[in-house]
Design a protein around this motif. Structure first.
Motif, PDB file in Angstrom:
ATOM      1  N   LYS A  54       0.806  -1.219   0.000  1.00 37.26           N
ATOM      2  CA  LYS A  54       0.000   0.000   0.000  1.00 37.26           C
ATOM      3  C   LYS A  54       0.840   1.270   0.000  1.00 37.26           C
ATOM      4  CE  LYS A  54      -3.952   2.111   2.376  1.00 37.26           C
ATOM      5  NZ  LYS A  54      -4.930   1.944   3.483  1.00 37.26           N
ATOM      6  N   TYR A  55       1.954   1.262   0.766  1.00 33.76           N
ATOM      7  CA  TYR A  55       2.708   2.495   0.967  1.00 33.76           C
ATOM      8  C   TYR A  55       4.142   2.465   0.442  1.00 33.76           C
ATOM      9  CZ  TYR A  55      -1.047   3.555   4.301  1.00 33.76           C
ATOM     10  OH  TYR A  55      -2.260   3.792   4.882  1.00 33.76           O
ATOM     11  N   GLY A  56       4.643   1.254   0.102  1.00 35.06           N
ATOM     12  CA  GLY A  56       6.050   1.141  -0.241  1.00 35.06           C
ATOM     13  C   GLY A  56       6.907   1.301   1.008  1.00 35.06           C
ATOM     14  N   LEU A  57       8.212   1.265   0.831  1.00 31.01           N
ATOM     15  CA  LEU A  57       9.104   1.425   1.976  1.00 31.01           C
ATOM     16  C   LEU A  57       9.243   2.923   2.263  1.00 31.01           C
ATOM     17  CD1 LEU A  57      10.925   0.351   4.135  1.00 31.01           C
ATOM     18  CD2 LEU A  57      12.778   0.136   2.470  1.00 31.01           C
ATOM     19  N   THR A  58       8.314   3.429   3.057  1.00 31.58           N
ATOM     20  CA  THR A  58       8.233   4.856   3.353  1.00 31.58           C
ATOM     21  C   THR A  58       8.036   5.066   4.849  1.00 31.58           C
ATOM     22  OG1 THR A  58       5.826   4.863   3.060  1.00 31.58           O
ATOM     23  CG2 THR A  58       7.184   5.353   1.107  1.00 31.58           C
ATOM     24  N   ALA A  59       8.180   6.313   5.255  1.00 27.31           N
ATOM     25  CA  ALA A  59       7.924   6.645   6.652  1.00 27.31           C
ATOM     26  C   ALA A  59       6.467   6.356   7.010  1.00 27.31           C
ATOM     27  CB  ALA A  59       8.248   8.118   6.902  1.00 27.31           C
ATOM     28  N   ARG A  60       5.573   6.605   6.055  1.00 32.43           N
ATOM     29  CA  ARG A  60       4.157   6.332   6.297  1.00 32.43           C
ATOM     30  C   ARG A  60       3.910   4.857   6.560  1.00 32.43           C
ATOM     31  NH1 ARG A  60       0.015   9.423   8.077  1.00 32.43           N
ATOM     32  NH2 ARG A  60      -1.783   8.034   8.117  1.00 32.43           N
ATOM     33  N   ALA A  61       4.613   4.005   5.808  1.00 34.12           N
ATOM     34  CA  ALA A  61       4.462   2.561   5.994  1.00 34.12           C
ATOM     35  C   ALA A  61       4.903   2.153   7.396  1.00 34.12           C
ATOM     36  CB  ALA A  61       5.272   1.817   4.942  1.00 34.12           C
ATOM     37  N   MET A  62       6.014   2.711   7.856  1.00 37.38           N
ATOM     38  CA  MET A  62       6.512   2.367   9.188  1.00 37.38           C
ATOM     39  C   MET A  62       5.558   2.851  10.270  1.00 37.38           C
ATOM     40  SD  MET A  62      10.547   3.092   8.462  1.00 37.38           S
ATOM     41  CE  MET A  62      11.131   2.531  10.060  1.00 37.38           C
ATOM     42  N   LEU A  63       5.004   4.053  10.078  1.00 39.42           N
ATOM     43  CA  LEU A  63       4.005   4.562  11.012  1.00 39.42           C
ATOM     44  C   LEU A  63       2.786   3.654  11.066  1.00 39.42           C
ATOM     45  CD1 LEU A  63       2.741   6.834  12.798  1.00 39.42           C
ATOM     46  CD2 LEU A  63       1.893   7.827  10.657  1.00 39.42           C
ATOM     47  N   GLU A  64       2.255   3.294   9.906  1.00 36.49           N
ATOM     48  CA  GLU A  64       1.051   2.463   9.856  1.00 36.49           C
ATOM     49  C   GLU A  64       1.295   1.102  10.496  1.00 36.49           C
ATOM     50  OE1 GLU A  64      -1.973   3.297   8.996  1.00 36.49           O
ATOM     51  OE2 GLU A  64      -1.333   5.341   8.535  1.00 36.49           O
ATOM     52  N   SER A  65       2.481   0.532  10.264  1.00 36.66           N
ATOM     53  CA  SER A  65       2.816  -0.749  10.884  1.00 36.66           C
ATOM     54  C   SER A  65       2.823  -0.622  12.398  1.00 36.66           C
ATOM     55  CB  SER A  65       4.180  -1.232  10.379  1.00 36.66           C
ATOM     56  OG  SER A  65       4.550  -2.440  11.022  1.00 36.66           O
ATOM     57  N   ALA A  66       3.508   0.404  12.905  1.00 41.35           N
ATOM     58  CA  ALA A  66       3.608   0.594  14.351  1.00 41.35           C
ATOM     59  C   ALA A  66       2.239   0.815  14.990  1.00 41.35           C
ATOM     60  CB  ALA A  66       4.523   1.776  14.659  1.00 41.35           C
ATOM     61  N   MET A  67       1.441   1.699  14.397  1.00 40.26           N
ATOM     62  CA  MET A  67       0.151   2.014  14.998  1.00 40.26           C
ATOM     63  C   MET A  67      -0.839   0.850  14.875  1.00 40.26           C
ATOM     64  SD  MET A  67       0.853   4.761  16.391  1.00 40.26           S
ATOM     65  CE  MET A  67      -0.764   4.922  17.161  1.00 40.26           C
ATOM     66  N   GLY A  68      -0.655   0.027  13.835  1.00 40.30           N
ATOM     67  CA  GLY A  68      -1.470  -1.185  13.743  1.00 40.30           C
ATOM     68  C   GLY A  68      -1.188  -2.125  14.905  1.00 40.30           C
ATOM     69  N   HIS A  69       0.092  -2.235  15.276  1.00 39.22           N
ATOM     70  CA  HIS A  69       0.468  -3.077  16.411  1.00 39.22           C
ATOM     71  C   HIS A  69      -0.024  -2.486  17.725  1.00 39.22           C
ATOM     72  CE1 HIS A  69       2.631  -5.296  13.529  1.00 39.22           C
ATOM     73  NE2 HIS A  69       3.785  -4.645  13.582  1.00 39.22           N
ATOM     74  N   VAL A  70       0.021  -1.153  17.833  1.00 35.59           N
ATOM     75  CA  VAL A  70      -0.500  -0.492  19.028  1.00 35.59           C
ATOM     76  C   VAL A  70      -1.988  -0.796  19.182  1.00 35.59           C
ATOM     77  CG1 VAL A  70      -1.067   1.760  20.047  1.00 35.59           C
ATOM     78  CG2 VAL A  70       1.213   1.353  19.105  1.00 35.59           C
ATOM     79  N   ARG A  71      -2.729  -0.664  18.097  1.00 35.27           N
ATOM     80  CA  ARG A  71      -4.172  -0.929  18.165  1.00 35.27           C
ATOM     81  C   ARG A  71      -4.447  -2.371  18.574  1.00 35.27           C
ATOM     82  NH1 ARG A  71      -3.971   2.676  13.722  1.00 35.27           N
ATOM     83  NH2 ARG A  71      -3.769   0.971  12.222  1.00 35.27           N
ATOM     84  N   LEU A  72      -3.616  -3.293  18.107  1.00 34.23           N
ATOM     85  CA  LEU A  72      -3.801  -4.700  18.469  1.00 34.23           C
ATOM     86  C   LEU A  72      -3.611  -4.885  19.976  1.00 34.23           C
ATOM     87  CD1 LEU A  72      -4.240  -7.645  17.717  1.00 34.23           C
ATOM     88  CD2 LEU A  72      -1.796  -7.803  17.159  1.00 34.23           C
ATOM     89  N   LEU A  73      -2.567  -4.306  20.536  1.00 36.67           N
ATOM     90  CA  LEU A  73      -2.349  -4.425  21.978  1.00 36.67           C
ATOM     91  C   LEU A  73      -3.458  -3.712  22.746  1.00 36.67           C
ATOM     92  CD1 LEU A  73       1.521  -3.968  22.444  1.00 36.67           C
ATOM     93  CD2 LEU A  73       0.217  -6.044  21.984  1.00 36.67           C
ATOM     94  N   ASN A  74      -3.902  -2.562  22.235  1.00 39.70           N
ATOM     95  CA  ASN A  74      -4.988  -1.834  22.895  1.00 39.70           C
ATOM     96  C   ASN A  74      -6.277  -2.653  22.936  1.00 39.70           C
ATOM     97  OD1 ASN A  74      -4.112   1.528  21.653  1.00 39.70           O
ATOM     98  ND2 ASN A  74      -3.303   0.343  23.353  1.00 39.70           N
ATOM     99  N   GLN A  75      -6.498  -3.463  21.895  1.00 43.62           N
ATOM    100  CA  GLN A  75      -7.690  -4.316  21.869  1.00 43.62           C
ATOM    101  C   GLN A  75      -7.708  -5.312  23.027  1.00 43.62           C
ATOM    102  OE1 GLN A  75      -8.104  -6.204  18.030  1.00 43.62           O
ATOM    103  NE2 GLN A  75      -7.959  -4.242  16.949  1.00 43.62           N
ATOM    104  N   PHE A  76      -6.518  -5.632  23.519  1.00 50.03           N
ATOM    105  CA  PHE A  76      -6.413  -6.539  24.662  1.00 50.03           C
ATOM    106  C   PHE A  76      -6.246  -5.769  25.967  1.00 50.03           C
ATOM    107  CE2 PHE A  76      -4.444  -9.305  21.224  1.00 50.03           C
ATOM    108  CZ  PHE A  76      -5.619  -9.993  20.984  1.00 50.03           C
ATOM    109  N   ASP A  77      -6.654  -4.483  25.922  1.00 52.00           N
ATOM    110  CA  ASP A  77      -6.626  -3.612  27.096  1.00 52.00           C
ATOM    111  C   ASP A  77      -5.218  -3.478  27.666  1.00 52.00           C
ATOM    112  OD1 ASP A  77      -7.823  -1.898  28.916  1.00 52.00           O
ATOM    113  OD2 ASP A  77      -8.155  -3.484  30.390  1.00 52.00           O
ATOM    114  N   PHE A  78      -4.247  -3.323  26.761  1.00 49.42           N
ATOM    115  CA  PHE A  78      -2.853  -3.156  27.184  1.00 49.42           C
ATOM    116  C   PHE A  78      -2.336  -1.831  26.658  1.00 49.42           C
ATOM    117  CE2 PHE A  78       1.737  -3.669  27.207  1.00 49.42           C
ATOM    118  CZ  PHE A  78       1.949  -4.337  28.409  1.00 49.42           C
ATOM    119  N   ASP A  79      -1.750  -1.041  27.565  1.00 55.01           N
ATOM    120  CA  ASP A  79      -1.350   0.315  27.197  1.00 55.01           C
ATOM    121  C   ASP A  79       0.061   0.668  27.678  1.00 55.01           C
ATOM    122  OD1 ASP A  79      -2.407   2.505  25.744  1.00 55.01           O
ATOM    123  OD2 ASP A  79      -2.567   3.651  27.601  1.00 55.01           O
ATOM    124  N   ASP A  80       0.767  -0.301  28.230  1.00 57.19           N
ATOM    125  CA  ASP A  80       2.108  -0.072  28.780  1.00 57.19           C
ATOM    126  C   ASP A  80       3.130  -0.308  27.668  1.00 57.19           C
ATOM    127  OD1 ASP A  80       3.848   0.608  30.753  1.00 57.19           O
ATOM    128  OD2 ASP A  80       3.718  -1.280  31.854  1.00 57.19           O
TER     129      ASP A  80
END
Length: 346
Positions: A139-165
């Motif tokens: 979707k984004y190629g090897l870009t800063a946007r791609a790295m951001l989207e990857s990181a925030m996708g992982h954050v959302r996954l942990l947040n779904q399990f009520d984890f914020d640390d």
């Protein structure tokens, strides 16, 4: 710096805490004696937090024995097998570093989160430019946007399990890409950020790239903990990390050496003298600036801000304090006279 704060053992990250220095051992983690010995050397070199590779169960189970013999927090670095993260958490790790994208099924991530929550352990989401998810790259190629989207996708996954640390890193071997990714991330989230340029290279070029990338971000107020990644003994990473923090003014403990580049006016062996002063003050924790200048043009005038200093002349030099000349000193006594003065006023 991040508004949120996490605790990795006794070290605070984010929320106004001092920027901490990290490194990673290169011993086999299940060789407890060798790993502990290296961690102690890292701590002596200025490392605040240490990470160990956990490629198998033997390494995971060694965490407890290692932790019992060291003073600084211990981070377990996990890839692919979620069971290693669960075991490392149970064994006594102070933080778990994972890439949720390569842990596998949601239930595997849930198990890691449960293990960390039960022990109040933070998780670092580690995103590397070289291992982004296929769909993100498409979707984004090897870009800063791609790295951001990857990181925030992982954050959302942990947040779904009520984890914020959580702490986040978005590293690449390309300095510009790394800086751009962290800038975007700092606008998107207030989680603590772990800075680094991954696969930066051997000691010389690795320090250059890390100074450019990490230094630029720190000067913008971005970043809460750092690792200077070098193809070199880990202790050199810790030394470089501390030096980098001092260079950008983030850390003010210890001695700052200022010295001129030398030129045809110089009549002393400035290079040797500056190196000797730096070496002998390496363990000094006084918050001082020490100037080693080649001639009267550069010192003490241009070095008047220094707490202590010397400036060379023909066969001799001057010793000064805060811009005020104290006395002349023979050339072969310049370094000793400077160090004696500093020692006298401790």
């Amino acid at each position: 710096m991040a508004e949120r704060q996490i605790h990795c053992g006794g070290v605070r990250i984010g929320g106004g805490a001092p920027v901490s220095v990290q490194s990673m051992t290169n011993t086999k983690t299940d060789d407890v004696a060798a790993t502990v010995a290296q961690i102690r050397r890292l701590e002596a070199a200025g490392c605040d937090i240490v990470r160990v590779a956990v490629p198998d169960m033997a390494a995971a189970r060694a965490i407890g024995d290692i932790r019992a013999q060291i003073s600084i927090p211990l981070v377990a670095d996990i890839h692919f097998d979620y069971r290693l993260a669960v075991e490392a958490a149970a064994a006594g790790a102070d933080k778990i570093r994972i890439n949720p994208g390569n842990i596998g099924e949601r239930e595997h991530v849930r198990a890691v989160v449960a293990a960390c929550r039960a022990r109040n352990l933070p998780i670092r989401i580690g995103v590397n430019g070289g291992s982004l998810e296929k769909e993100v790259l498409a979707k984004y190629g090897l870009t800063a946007r791609a790295m951001l989207e990857s990181a925030m996708g992982h954050v959302r996954l942990l947040n779904q399990f009520d984890f914020d640390d959580i702490c986040i890193s978005v590293k690449a071997s390309d300095v510009r890409l790394t800086v751009a990714a962290y800038r975007l991330l700092s606008l998107e989230t207030d989680y603590p950020l772990h800075l680094g340029v991954t696969e930066a290279g051997t000691e010389y070029m690795g320090i250059m790239k890390s100074a450019a990338g990490i230094g630029a971000l720190l000067l913008e107020g971005i970043g809460d903990t750092i690792r200077v990644s070098l193809t070199a003994p880990p202790e050199r990473e810790a030394v470089a990390g501390v030096a980098l923090l001092r260079a950008v003014g983030v850390r003010t403990d210890g001695v700052r050496i200022v010295s001129c580049p030398s030129c045809g006016r110089c009549c002393i062996d400035l290079i040797s003298i500056a190196s000797e002063v730096e070496k002998r003050l390496a363990g000094c924790r006084k918050n001082i600036t020490v100037a080693v200048m080649g001639c009267a043009v550069n010192g003490p005038g241009e070095a008047s801000h220094a707490d202590y200093g010397i400036a060379g002349g023909k066969g001799e030099g001057i010793l000064f304090r805060k811009g005020r000349i104290l006395r002349k000193v023979p050339m072969d006594r310049l370094a000793d006279a400077l160090l004696e003065l500093i020692g006298e006023e401790e």
